[in-house]
Design a protein around this motif. Sequence first.
Motif, PDB file in Angstrom:
ATOM      1  N   ILE A  73       0.866  -1.197  -0.020  1.00 37.41           N
ATOM      2  CA  ILE A  73       0.059   0.138  -0.016  1.00 37.41           C
ATOM      3  C   ILE A  73       0.895   1.265   0.080  1.00 37.41           C
ATOM      4  O   ILE A  73       1.818   1.325   1.114  1.00 37.41           O
ATOM      5  CB  ILE A  73      -1.055   0.186   1.095  1.00 37.41           C
ATOM      6  N   THR A 180       1.193  -0.094  -6.044  1.00 36.58           N
ATOM      7  CA  THR A 180       0.174  -0.163  -4.951  1.00 36.58           C
ATOM      8  C   THR A 180      -0.977  -1.287  -5.219  1.00 36.58           C
ATOM      9  O   THR A 180      -1.491  -1.345  -6.132  1.00 36.58           O
ATOM     10  CB  THR A 180      -0.422   1.145  -4.423  1.00 36.58           C
ATOM     11  N   GLY A 181      -1.356  -1.991  -4.043  1.00 38.42           N
ATOM     12  CA  GLY A 181      -2.531  -3.055  -4.261  1.00 38.42           C
ATOM     13  C   GLY A 181      -1.945  -4.200  -4.488  1.00 38.42           C
ATOM     14  O   GLY A 181      -2.910  -5.359  -4.448  1.00 38.42           O
ATOM     15  N   VAL A 374      -5.861   3.081  -0.759  1.00 36.44           N
ATOM     16  CA  VAL A 374      -5.310   2.514  -1.838  1.00 36.44           C
ATOM     17  C   VAL A 374      -4.946   3.211  -3.222  1.00 36.44           C
ATOM     18  O   VAL A 374      -4.292   2.734  -4.067  1.00 36.44           O
ATOM     19  CB  VAL A 374      -5.565   1.072  -2.182  1.00 36.44           C
ATOM     20  N   PRO A 409      -4.709   1.214  -7.814  1.00 39.34           N
ATOM     21  CA  PRO A 409      -4.073  -0.025  -7.528  1.00 39.34           C
ATOM     22  C   PRO A 409      -4.385  -1.220  -8.692  1.00 39.34           C
ATOM     23  O   PRO A 409      -5.384  -0.954  -9.303  1.00 39.34           O
ATOM     24  CB  PRO A 409      -4.868  -0.170  -6.107  1.00 39.34           C
TER      25      PRO A 409
END
Length: 415
Positions: A73, A180-181, A374, A409
């Motif tokens: 994250i 991210t994610g 996120v 994300p």
Amino acid sequence: MEVRPLAAEDIDRFLKIGNNAFPSMKANTPEEMKKLRERFDARNADPRITCWGAYHGETLVGGLRLFDYVLNIRGAKLPCTGGGFLVVDLAHKKEHVARDLVRFWLNQARERNIPTAVLWPFRPDFYRKMGFGIGGTINQYQVEPANLPSHGHRERVRLLGKEDRPAILDCYNRYVDHTTGMIEETALGLDIMLDASVSWRCAGYEEGGQLRGYLIFDFEPADPPTLVHNNLKVQRLVYETPDALAGLMAFLHAQADQVARVIIPATDEHFHFLLNDVRDGTHNEILMYHQCYTGGVGIMYRVLNLKEVFCAPMSFRDGMPACTIRVKLEDGFLPHHDTSVVVRIADGKAELLDNAKPDVEIGMTVDNFSSLLVGAVSFRALYDYSLAKISKPEMVATVSRLFATDRQPACETRF
């Protein structure tokens, strides 16, 4: 109802419940059920997985599978719990079995100090009520190979084999580091994923002796189906550099002699800028806009411990004046935990503060905050949709910029 580890003697019943919950598995004969059990056992060889059953006395009425993951994250690696294959016996619907399984799962995770949770929903609305926020979107393109760019170094692309899996794993996890994610993968997890389908091929882009990108793909009949009329369907697309993406696109461009269309699921919301002709062949128009893809939502994220999340070294928008924000969340599904923190964001990093006077206060439900964190949605959008409140409306733009991410994300882990 009691939730406890799934007993070995109940696995077949668990799978039968699952087959009724997901009839598309088509395990309707003894031989098909045997193959389903073999796939289940192979998947559960991953030590990150545990299985849990919901019991009325000694009778299994439902269950789920849990996964111990590491989630990116905003550049920070956080412990994460994944939930999947949540199933309920057809004879025990409307008895809150699914709700109680999810509550057991999330409370157990909090007791283990796991601050985040993820799942693939069968119904997003059902899980939003339990605090899960919608993640990024995916857009599926159907592109004629000639409309893909061809300028990349196609000579650096080759088909990969089993001996290349360590390089695939390293490339994937480097991609995770910057996206991210995404969820980290292990060697065993990669093997299980790649061995799940005998029809999958893998092509990789190498530069300087290192794999810098790859795509996993298979073929499916085009319309009309003939021996030589096929589509190439991309299952995974991972790339670390623009050159790697360009090389992989050039590889796909070169398949025009045997491929009618390349089907590409893209989590990059700007992917259509890459294409020479963005139209998808349907000739559909939407208020004079050309249809170029079909889209969907899938992976959902949830914050379980607000303080632990903000203690992680996440990245926020840099180059802005420092701002102290009180974040207040509403969590009707797990109400007994801290849902208010004061955080100072400065130089792209967040710091928890005690008893500090905030410059501004924001409030929303935990599902919408999880999506904001996120990078799946902007604070501006949440505010415009009356899904977020702010004590000083003149600071909407500031807060929105602080939480903004370069990209939405993405998640390539199916569970």
